[in-house]
Write an enzyme that holds these catalytic residues in place. Sequence first.
Site, mmCIF file in Angstrom:
data_model
loop_
_atom_site.group_PDB
_atom_site.id
_atom_site.type_symbol
_atom_site.label_atom_id
_atom_site.label_comp_id
_atom_site.label_asym_id
_atom_site.label_seq_id
_atom_site.Cartn_x
_atom_site.Cartn_y
_atom_site.Cartn_z
ATOM 1 N N ARG A 1 -0.418 -8.610 13.639
ATOM 2 C CA ARG A 1 -0.907 -7.656 12.630
ATOM 3 C C ARG A 1 -1.787 -8.357 11.606
ATOM 4 O O ARG A 1 -2.813 -7.829 11.187
ATOM 5 C CB ARG A 1 0.272 -6.968 11.940
ATOM 6 C CG ARG A 1 0.864 -5.851 12.787
ATOM 7 C CD ARG A 1 2.312 -5.577 12.446
ATOM 8 N NE ARG A 1 2.524 -5.065 11.103
ATOM 9 C CZ ARG A 1 3.710 -5.044 10.502
ATOM 10 N NH1 ARG A 1 4.781 -5.509 11.133
ATOM 11 N NH2 ARG A 1 3.835 -4.561 9.286
ATOM 12 N N ARG B 1 -9.419 0.887 9.234
ATOM 13 C CA ARG B 1 -9.036 -0.485 9.538
ATOM 14 C C ARG B 1 -10.132 -1.223 10.297
ATOM 15 O O ARG B 1 -9.974 -2.407 10.585
ATOM 16 C CB ARG B 1 -7.795 -0.462 10.414
ATOM 17 C CG ARG B 1 -6.496 -0.869 9.722
ATOM 18 C CD ARG B 1 -5.407 -0.685 10.750
ATOM 19 N NE ARG B 1 -4.186 -1.358 10.460
ATOM 20 C CZ ARG B 1 -3.152 -0.828 9.809
ATOM 21 N NH1 ARG B 1 -3.234 0.366 9.283
ATOM 22 N NH2 ARG B 1 -2.034 -1.505 9.670
ATOM 23 N N ARG C 1 11.508 -1.345 11.750
ATOM 24 C CA ARG C 1 10.294 -1.097 12.528
ATOM 25 C C ARG C 1 10.170 -2.085 13.676
ATOM 26 O O ARG C 1 10.391 -3.270 13.507
ATOM 27 C CB ARG C 1 9.068 -1.220 11.617
ATOM 28 C CG ARG C 1 8.710 0.069 10.928
ATOM 29 C CD ARG C 1 7.650 -0.143 9.884
ATOM 30 N NE ARG C 1 6.451 -0.789 10.415
ATOM 31 C CZ ARG C 1 5.316 -0.890 9.731
ATOM 32 N NH1 ARG C 1 5.237 -0.401 8.511
ATOM 33 N NH2 ARG C 1 4.271 -1.488 10.254
ATOM 34 N N LYS D 1 0.828 -1.210 0.000
ATOM 35 C CA LYS D 1 0.000 0.000 0.000
ATOM 36 C C LYS D 1 0.865 1.263 0.000
ATOM 37 O O LYS D 1 0.581 2.214 -0.711
ATOM 38 C CB LYS D 1 -0.921 0.037 1.233
ATOM 39 C CG LYS D 1 -1.895 -1.128 1.319
ATOM 40 C CD LYS D 1 -2.827 -0.991 2.530
ATOM 41 C CE LYS D 1 -2.134 -1.043 3.882
ATOM 42 N NZ LYS D 1 -1.595 -2.362 4.253
ATOM 43 N N ARG E 1 7.595 -11.388 2.787
ATOM 44 C CA ARG E 1 7.838 -10.042 2.252
ATOM 45 C C ARG E 1 8.280 -9.090 3.351
ATOM 46 O O ARG E 1 9.208 -8.307 3.199
ATOM 47 C CB ARG E 1 6.542 -9.469 1.657
ATOM 48 C CG ARG E 1 6.374 -9.649 0.192
ATOM 49 C CD ARG E 1 5.268 -8.687 -0.277
ATOM 50 N NE ARG E 1 4.881 -8.977 -1.644
ATOM 51 C CZ ARG E 1 4.013 -8.234 -2.332
ATOM 52 N NH1 ARG E 1 3.448 -7.188 -1.779
ATOM 53 N NH2 ARG E 1 3.705 -8.535 -3.569
#
Length: 192
Positions: free
Chosen positions: A149, A87, A138, A13, A122
Amino acid sequence: MNIILLGPPGAGKGTQAQYLVEDRGMVQLSTGDMLREAKSSGTEMGKRVAEVMDRGELVTDEIVIGLIREKLENTDAPGFIFDGFPRTLKQADALGELLEEMGKSLDAVIELRVDEDALVGRILKRAADAKAAGQPVRADDNEESLRTRLMAYFKMTSPLVGYYYAKGTYARVEGMRSMEDVRKQIAEKLDA
Ligand code: ADP
């Protein structure tokens, strides 16, 4: 034109939002980026959200809706790309109300369809590449937070596919192709 990019973590995204900024002068609104900014600037809100984010859980609807409202009210743009927002169904309803209040519309919701098997790989690769390049990694790009997540995505966010489908604003692109190919698919949907 205002659009939402929808898809699980690792779907690309952020990359596609960047292309839309380049190609169309739109403004990217990423709640993930806003929250990371708050986290690193050490504000009271940043401190409150830090642990939740690092674990890979969702921050409260109130906080993210507040962030989006503030940005929308204070930014002049030919169009917005919502990246990582909404979300939850509650966030989706709130966005609809906000846009309506401001006399704006939601023109397209584009889902980046990806193969679930590829996602974890990924993201872990992204983290490894960042580390190798000496860039910061991160705090939530580790296997455990990543599983959280993904679960948050499938439990809370994936119902938005049906929500926007029923509203008639939904479109889907094949997210497993090259970044340039996905860029073209999105352009075709937006120009249709
Ligand atoms: P991802 O790469 O997993 O899609 P983001 O950068 O969009 O991640 O978001 C990182 C984290 O920030 C999320 O895991 C969550 O904790 C928080 N977050 C971002 N956007 C939202 C939102 N709209 N609602 C709740 N929490 C959010």
